[in-house]
Design a protein around this motif. Structure first.
Motif, PDB file in Angstrom:
ATOM      1  N   GLU A 109       0.826  -1.210   0.000  1.00 52.04           N
ATOM      2  CA  GLU A 109       0.000   0.000   0.000  1.00 52.04           C
ATOM      3  C   GLU A 109       0.859   1.258   0.000  1.00 52.04           C
ATOM      4  OE1 GLU A 109      -2.564  -0.225   3.361  1.00 52.04           O
ATOM      5  OE2 GLU A 109      -3.629  -2.015   2.643  1.00 52.04           O
ATOM      6  N   PHE A 110       1.930   1.236   0.789  1.00 53.23           N
ATOM      7  CA  PHE A 110       2.813   2.398   0.887  1.00 53.23           C
ATOM      8  C   PHE A 110       3.513   2.662  -0.446  1.00 53.23           C
ATOM      9  CE2 PHE A 110       6.955   4.328   2.050  1.00 53.23           C
ATOM     10  CZ  PHE A 110       6.483   5.485   2.655  1.00 53.23           C
ATOM     11  N   LEU A 111       4.027   1.617  -1.083  1.00 55.98           N
ATOM     12  CA  LEU A 111       4.697   1.787  -2.369  1.00 55.98           C
ATOM     13  C   LEU A 111       3.733   2.316  -3.425  1.00 55.98           C
ATOM     14  CD1 LEU A 111       6.876  -1.464  -2.426  1.00 55.98           C
ATOM     15  CD2 LEU A 111       7.745   0.882  -2.343  1.00 55.98           C
ATOM     16  N   ASP A 143       1.149   4.116  -2.913  1.00 55.12           N
ATOM     17  CA  ASP A 143       0.825   5.499  -2.579  1.00 55.12           C
ATOM     18  C   ASP A 143       1.929   6.452  -3.018  1.00 55.12           C
ATOM     19  OD1 ASP A 143      -0.778   7.568  -1.244  1.00 55.12           O
ATOM     20  OD2 ASP A 143       0.860   7.601   0.214  1.00 55.12           O
ATOM     21  N   ILE A 144       3.189   6.141  -2.693  1.00 56.10           N
ATOM     22  CA  ILE A 144       4.277   7.078  -3.012  1.00 56.10           C
ATOM     23  C   ILE A 144       4.579   7.127  -4.507  1.00 56.10           C
ATOM     24  CG2 ILE A 144       5.305   6.832  -0.722  1.00 56.10           C
ATOM     25  CD1 ILE A 144       7.503   5.099  -1.991  1.00 56.10           C
ATOM     26  N   LEU A 145       4.152   6.086  -5.242  1.00 53.53           N
ATOM     27  CA  LEU A 145       4.428   6.042  -6.678  1.00 53.53           C
ATOM     28  C   LEU A 145       3.177   6.267  -7.525  1.00 53.53           C
ATOM     29  CD1 LEU A 145       6.847   2.965  -6.650  1.00 53.53           C
ATOM     30  CD2 LEU A 145       7.489   5.372  -6.870  1.00 53.53           C
ATOM     31  N   SER A 146       2.114   6.743  -6.892  1.00 51.33           N
ATOM     32  CA  SER A 146       0.834   6.872  -7.597  1.00 51.33           C
ATOM     33  C   SER A 146       0.887   7.844  -8.766  1.00 51.33           C
ATOM     34  CB  SER A 146      -0.264   7.301  -6.618  1.00 51.33           C
ATOM     35  OG  SER A 146       0.057   8.560  -6.035  1.00 51.33           O
ATOM     36  N   ASP A 147       1.796   8.807  -8.716  1.00 48.76           N
ATOM     37  CA  ASP A 147       1.880   9.786  -9.807  1.00 48.76           C
ATOM     38  C   ASP A 147       2.980   9.458 -10.814  1.00 48.76           C
ATOM     39  OD1 ASP A 147       4.001  10.256  -8.120  1.00 48.76           O
ATOM     40  OD2 ASP A 147       3.836  12.452  -8.193  1.00 48.76           O
ATOM     41  N   VAL A 171      12.031   5.906  -5.187  1.00 50.37           N
ATOM     42  CA  VAL A 171      11.885   5.018  -4.032  1.00 50.37           C
ATOM     43  C   VAL A 171      12.886   5.382  -2.939  1.00 50.37           C
ATOM     44  CG1 VAL A 171      12.313   2.647  -3.254  1.00 50.37           C
ATOM     45  CG2 VAL A 171      10.832   3.062  -5.225  1.00 50.37           C
ATOM     46  N   GLN A 172      14.118   5.695  -3.338  1.00 52.43           N
ATOM     47  CA  GLN A 172      15.161   5.968  -2.347  1.00 52.43           C
ATOM     48  C   GLN A 172      14.967   7.299  -1.625  1.00 52.43           C
ATOM     49  OE1 GLN A 172      19.257   4.302  -3.267  1.00 52.43           O
ATOM     50  NE2 GLN A 172      18.348   4.281  -5.312  1.00 52.43           N
ATOM     51  N   ARG A 173      14.002   8.097  -2.057  1.00 55.46           N
ATOM     52  CA  ARG A 173      13.640   9.295  -1.301  1.00 55.46           C
ATOM     53  C   ARG A 173      12.896   8.927  -0.016  1.00 55.46           C
ATOM     54  NH1 ARG A 173       9.803  12.677  -4.424  1.00 55.46           N
ATOM     55  NH2 ARG A 173      10.043  14.012  -2.601  1.00 55.46           N
ATOM     56  N   TYR A 174      12.294   7.734   0.025  1.00 56.45           N
ATOM     57  CA  TYR A 174      11.425   7.347   1.138  1.00 56.45           C
ATOM     58  C   TYR A 174      12.018   6.248   2.016  1.00 56.45           C
ATOM     59  CZ  TYR A 174       7.864   9.936  -1.443  1.00 56.45           C
ATOM     60  OH  TYR A 174       7.155  10.922  -2.097  1.00 56.45           O
ATOM     61  N   PHE A 175      13.056   5.573   1.553  1.00 55.28           N
ATOM     62  CA  PHE A 175      13.630   4.467   2.305  1.00 55.28           C
ATOM     63  C   PHE A 175      15.136   4.657   2.459  1.00 55.28           C
ATOM     64  CE2 PHE A 175       9.884   2.700   0.204  1.00 55.28           C
ATOM     65  CZ  PHE A 175       9.292   1.955   1.197  1.00 55.28           C
ATOM     66  N   VAL A 224       9.531   2.977  10.264  1.00 55.48           N
ATOM     67  CA  VAL A 224       8.958   2.588  11.554  1.00 55.48           C
ATOM     68  C   VAL A 224       7.432   2.538  11.503  1.00 55.48           C
ATOM     69  CG1 VAL A 224       8.745   3.240  13.982  1.00 55.48           C
ATOM     70  CG2 VAL A 224      10.943   3.495  12.809  1.00 55.48           C
ATOM     71  N   ASP A 225       6.813   3.469  10.771  1.00 54.83           N
ATOM     72  CA  ASP A 225       5.351   3.537  10.787  1.00 54.83           C
ATOM     73  C   ASP A 225       4.669   2.418   9.989  1.00 54.83           C
ATOM     74  OD1 ASP A 225       6.186   4.513   8.384  1.00 54.83           O
ATOM     75  OD2 ASP A 225       5.015   6.357   8.433  1.00 54.83           O
ATOM     76  N   LEU A 226       5.449   1.571   9.328  1.00 51.59           N
ATOM     77  CA  LEU A 226       4.860   0.414   8.651  1.00 51.59           C
ATOM     78  C   LEU A 226       4.747  -0.793   9.570  1.00 51.59           C
ATOM     79  CD1 LEU A 226       6.387   0.352   5.044  1.00 51.59           C
ATOM     80  CD2 LEU A 226       4.198   1.261   5.800  1.00 51.59           C
ATOM     81  N   ILE A 227       5.357  -0.707  10.752  1.00 53.04           N
ATOM     82  CA  ILE A 227       5.378  -1.845  11.674  1.00 53.04           C
ATOM     83  C   ILE A 227       4.369  -1.611  12.791  1.00 53.04           C
ATOM     84  CG2 ILE A 227       6.809  -3.290  13.152  1.00 53.04           C
ATOM     85  CD1 ILE A 227       7.651  -3.241  10.183  1.00 53.04           C
ATOM     86  N   ASP A 228       3.422  -2.509  12.925  1.00 52.91           N
ATOM     87  CA  ASP A 228       2.428  -2.419  13.994  1.00 52.91           C
ATOM     88  C   ASP A 228       3.142  -2.524  15.339  1.00 52.91           C
ATOM     89  OD1 ASP A 228       0.437  -3.028  15.937  1.00 52.91           O
ATOM     90  OD2 ASP A 228      -0.870  -3.818  14.369  1.00 52.91           O
TER      91      ASP A 228
END
Length: 203
Positions: A24-26, A28-32, A94-98, A127-131
Motif C-alpha cells: 500500500e505504501f509503495l 501510494d508514493i508512486l501513484s503519480d 523510491v530511495q527518497r522514502y527508504f 517505523v510507521d509500517l510496523i504495527d
C-alpha cells in the motif's frame, strides 16, 4: 526451536500484514509515476526460505550461520515498469522514502554473457509500517525490492521456474544456452522499445 519453526512463526504472525502495508505504501508514493505495470509484495514462502537457509558454500559449509537474521528477502517487493529508462527514475524516487542498505544493478558476470538483469535494493522498513503490537523479535529489519522491466520480469520468472526449482532434472549445457539466448532476446527487445519511446518523446 528449529530454524523452520522460527520462520514459520514469523511467517504466520507478522510477514503478511507487513507485506500488505508495504505494498500500500509503495503504491501510494508512486501513484503519480507513469508507466508502472504493477507493484507487488509477498513474504518468502517457508519452502523457499528453508531452501536458502540450508544453502552450502563451495567448501561445503553453511552459507548462513543465522538465517533468521541474515536472509534479507523474507519480504520481497517488485515494481515492474514498461521501459529501461523508467527503472532508474523509479529507483531514485523510491530511495527518497527508504534508507538503503544496498543498491545495485544485477548483471551477468561479463559482457559476453546473457542472463539475469534487474535493479535490486535492500531497504530498511520505515517505523510507521510496523504495527507496535507485533512481537518485535519476529519483525525483519529490512526487505528486498526489485525494479525490472516487463521483459526482465518475464524472463526471470520463466528462468526461475525452469532452472531453479528443487527436485527437477538439471538442464543440460545446450538448454542453458537456450535460456541465455532468450535473455539476449529480452535484452534486445528492451533496447528497441526504450529507443522507440525516446524517439517518440524527443523534444
Amino acid at each position: 526451536m528449529t530454524i523452520e519453526g522460527q520462520y514459520r512463526t514469523r511467517y504466520d504472525k507478522v510477514l503478511f500484514p507487513i507485506a500488505n502495508k508495504l505494498e500500500e505504501f509503495l503504491k501510494d508514493i508512486l501513484s503519480d509515476q507513469p508507466r508502472i505495470d504493477r507493484i507487488s509484495t509477498r513474504p518468502k514462502s517457508i519452502a523457499r526460505f528453508m531452501g536458502k537457509a540450508t544453502t552450502l558454500t563451495s567448501a561445503g559449509i553453511p552459507k548462513y550461520e543465522d538465517p533468521i537474521h541474515q536472509i534479507q528477502d523474507q519480504i520481497g517487493a517488485r515494481i515492474i515498469t514498461f521501459y529501461k529508462d523508467d527503472v532508474e527514475r523509479i529507483s531514485d524516487e523510491v530511495q527518497r522514502y527508504f534508507h538503503a542498505i544496498e543498491s545495485k544493478n544485477m548483471l551477468p558476470e561479463n559482457d559476453w554473457e546473457f542472463g539475469y538483469f534487474g535493479n535490486h535494493h535492500v531497504l530498511l522498513f520505515p517505523v510507521d509500517l510496523i504495527d507496535p503490537g507485533f512481537d518485535q523479535g519476529l519483525v525483519p529489519f529490512c526487505f528486498e525490492l526489485q525494479i525490472k522491466t516487463l521483459f526482465q520480469h518475464a524472463w526471470s520468472e520463466a528462468n526461475h521456474d525452469l532452472g531453479y526449482k528443487p527436485g527437477q532434472q538439471p538442464l543440460e549445457s545446450d538448454e542453458l544456452r537456450q535460456l541465455a539466448f532468450t535473455s539476449a532476446q529480452a535484452w534486445g527487445a528492451d533496447r528497441v522499445f526504450n529507443e522507440l519511446f525516446q524517439k517518440r518523446h524527443a523534444n
